[in-house]
Design a protein around this motif. Structure first.
Motif, mmCIF file in Angstrom:
data_model
loop_
_atom_site.group_PDB
_atom_site.id
_atom_site.type_symbol
_atom_site.label_atom_id
_atom_site.label_comp_id
_atom_site.label_asym_id
_atom_site.label_seq_id
_atom_site.Cartn_x
_atom_site.Cartn_y
_atom_site.Cartn_z
ATOM 1 N N LYS A 2 -16.226 -99.386 -35.928
ATOM 2 C CA LYS A 2 -17.298 -98.755 -36.689
ATOM 3 C C LYS A 2 -18.652 -99.364 -36.329
ATOM 4 C CE LYS A 2 -18.592 -97.354 -41.361
ATOM 5 N NZ LYS A 2 -18.207 -97.339 -42.787
ATOM 6 N N LEU A 5 -19.681 -98.102 -32.839
ATOM 7 C CA LEU A 5 -20.195 -96.732 -32.887
ATOM 8 C C LEU A 5 -21.567 -96.677 -33.549
ATOM 9 C CD1 LEU A 5 -17.023 -94.651 -33.829
ATOM 10 C CD2 LEU A 5 -18.247 -94.639 -31.656
ATOM 11 N N LYS A 6 -21.749 -97.479 -34.594
ATOM 12 C CA LYS A 6 -23.033 -97.506 -35.300
ATOM 13 C C LYS A 6 -24.144 -97.977 -34.365
ATOM 14 C CE LYS A 6 -24.916 -98.951 -39.776
ATOM 15 N NZ LYS A 6 -24.834 -97.645 -40.433
ATOM 16 N N VAL A 9 -24.717 -94.949 -31.645
ATOM 17 C CA VAL A 9 -25.310 -93.652 -31.986
ATOM 18 C C VAL A 9 -26.575 -93.739 -32.826
ATOM 19 C CG1 VAL A 9 -23.065 -92.533 -31.879
ATOM 20 C CG2 VAL A 9 -23.917 -93.343 -34.084
ATOM 21 N N SER A 17 -26.951 -98.112 -26.361
ATOM 22 C CA SER A 17 -27.471 -97.075 -27.266
ATOM 23 C C SER A 17 -28.578 -96.269 -26.598
ATOM 24 C CB SER A 17 -27.981 -97.708 -28.564
ATOM 25 O OG SER A 17 -29.099 -98.534 -28.325
ATOM 26 N N PHE A 64 -18.485 -85.026 -30.911
ATOM 27 C CA PHE A 64 -18.181 -86.455 -31.027
ATOM 28 C C PHE A 64 -19.352 -87.195 -31.673
ATOM 29 C CE2 PHE A 64 -19.229 -90.561 -29.069
ATOM 30 C CZ PHE A 64 -18.192 -91.341 -29.572
ATOM 31 N N GLU A 65 -20.562 -86.865 -31.241
ATOM 32 C CA GLU A 65 -21.744 -87.525 -31.799
ATOM 33 C C GLU A 65 -21.873 -87.219 -33.294
ATOM 34 O OE1 GLU A 65 -26.626 -87.472 -31.388
ATOM 35 O OE2 GLU A 65 -25.392 -85.711 -30.916
ATOM 36 N N ALA A 68 -19.151 -88.994 -35.209
ATOM 37 C CA ALA A 68 -19.400 -90.438 -35.189
ATOM 38 C C ALA A 68 -20.495 -90.805 -36.178
ATOM 39 C CB ALA A 68 -19.785 -90.879 -33.783
ATOM 40 N N ARG A 69 -21.508 -89.980 -36.276
ATOM 41 C CA ARG A 69 -22.605 -90.259 -37.221
ATOM 42 C C ARG A 69 -22.121 -90.146 -38.668
ATOM 43 N NH1 ARG A 69 -27.517 -90.901 -35.087
ATOM 44 N NH2 ARG A 69 -27.839 -90.284 -32.918
ATOM 45 N N TYR A 71 -19.058 -90.761 -39.576
ATOM 46 C CA TYR A 71 -18.163 -91.907 -39.747
ATOM 47 C C TYR A 71 -18.924 -93.192 -40.049
ATOM 48 C CZ TYR A 71 -14.724 -95.505 -38.509
ATOM 49 O OH TYR A 71 -13.911 -96.598 -38.522
ATOM 50 N N VAL A 72 -20.051 -93.411 -39.365
ATOM 51 C CA VAL A 72 -20.788 -94.672 -39.534
ATOM 52 C C VAL A 72 -21.836 -94.601 -40.643
ATOM 53 C CG1 VAL A 72 -20.477 -95.219 -37.091
ATOM 54 C CG2 VAL A 72 -22.590 -94.093 -37.823
ATOM 55 N N LYS A 76 -22.198 -90.623 -46.551
ATOM 56 C CA LYS A 76 -21.793 -89.520 -45.670
ATOM 57 C C LYS A 76 -22.342 -88.172 -46.120
ATOM 58 C CE LYS A 76 -17.647 -91.796 -43.929
ATOM 59 N NZ LYS A 76 -18.209 -93.133 -44.206
#
Length: 237
Positions: A2, A5-6, A9, A17, A64-65, A68-69, A71-72, A76
Motif C-alpha cells: 500500500k 502504491l501510494k 500514484v 512516481s 489500474f491507476e 490503486a488510488r 486503494y491508497v 475512499k
C-alpha cells in the motif's frame, strides 16, 4: 504494498512516481490522438485492430491507476466522488459500457474518452495553478455568468422589439432573437442576422460596447485569481 502504491500514484518526489506520472501523461495524449485517428474514414481493418489494442492497453493502465488510488486513499468515498475521482472514472467508463455493443447506437459515449484530458490537470503544475485559480474565482464567475445570461435575454428582448416588424423571418420571437444576442454580446458577429432599422442599429451599438466588457471581465477575474494561486507556491520556494 500500500505504501509503495501510494508513493507511486500520488506524485511524491521520487523518481518512480515522476516516471509513472510522465507515463500516464503520455498515455493520455496518445489515447486522445488514437481517438481522433479512429474518426478518419476508410480505415483499414488492420489499423482498426491496432487502434482497438492501443485503446484496450490504455484503459487497462487507467483502470489500474484508478483502482490503486481508491486503494491508497485515506477516505475512499471522498476520493471516488471528488473531481479527479469522477474524471478518472469517466475516462475508463466508455470502454466498459461499449464492450461488445454496437457503437453506432452509443457514439456519444466515445466523447467521454476526452475526459482523459482533464486527468492532465493532476500532473501539470501550471494546470493545477489554473484549477486553484478557478476555485478562488468560483463565486465571481458564477455571478458573472448570471449577469451575462440576464444581459443576453435583455438584448434579445430589445432587438426583438426593434426588428420584429422589419425582419419577422429572423426576429419572429424573443427565442429566435437569442442567437443574435449571443453572437453580438460575445463580439463574434457572424453577420448571418443583423439589424436593418435605425433603432436596431443604435441598440446594437450599445450592446456591442457591453459585449466588450463581457469579454474582458472574466479575463481580469481569472488573471487576478491566478496570481493569488501562484503566490503562495512562490513564497514557499
Amino acid at each position: 504494498m500500500k505504501n509503495y502504491l501510494k508513493n507511486l500514484v500520488e506524485l511524491n518526489d521520487t523518481k518512480k512516481s515522476k516516471r509513472f506520472a510522465y507515463f500516464i501523461q503520455f498515455l493520455i495524449i496518445f489515447s486522445v490522438v488514437t481517438f481522433s485517428i479512429e474518426t478518419l474514414p476508410d480505415l483499414k481493418p488492420q489499423t482498426k485492430v491496432i487502434l482497438n489494442a492501443i485503446e484496450a492497453f490504455c484503459v487497462i493502465v487507467f483502470t489500474f491507476e484508478y483502482l490503486a488510488r481508491i486503494y491508497v486513499a485515506d477516505n475512499k468515498l471522498k476520493f471516488i466522488f471528488s473531481f479527479f475521482g469522477i474524471i478518472d472514472f469517466l475516462a475508463i467508463l466508455p470502454f466498459y459500457l461499449s464492450f461488445g455493443i454496437d457503437l453506432r447506437s452509443l457514439r456519444l459515449l466515445r466523447m467521454f474518452r476526452l475526459f482523459r484530458l482533464f486527468k492532465l490537470v493532476r500532473y501539470n503544475k501550471a494546470m493545477r495553478h489554473f484549477a486553484n485559480a478557478m476555485k478562488l474565482a468560483k463565486e465571481q464567475i458564477i455571478l458573472f455568468m448570471i449577469i451575462t445570461i440576464m444581459l443576453i435575454y435583455f438584448a434579445a428582448v430589445g432587438i426583438y422589439y426593434f426588428e420584429n416588424e422589419a425582419q419577422p423571418e429572423h426576429f419572429s420571437s424573443v427565442f429566435s432573437s437569442l442567437w443574435w444576442s449571443i453572437v453580438t454580446l460575445t463580439t463574434v458577429g457572424y453577420g448571418d442576422v443583423y439589424p436593418i432599422t435605425v433603432g436596431g442599429r443604435i441598440f446594437t451599438f450599445f450592446i456591442l460596447l457591453i459585449g466588450l466588457g463581457v469579454v474582458a471581465i472574466p479575463t481580469g477575474i481569472i488573471s487576478s485569481s491566478l496570481t493569488k494561486a501562484v503566490e503562495p507556491n512562490e513564497e514557499k520556494k
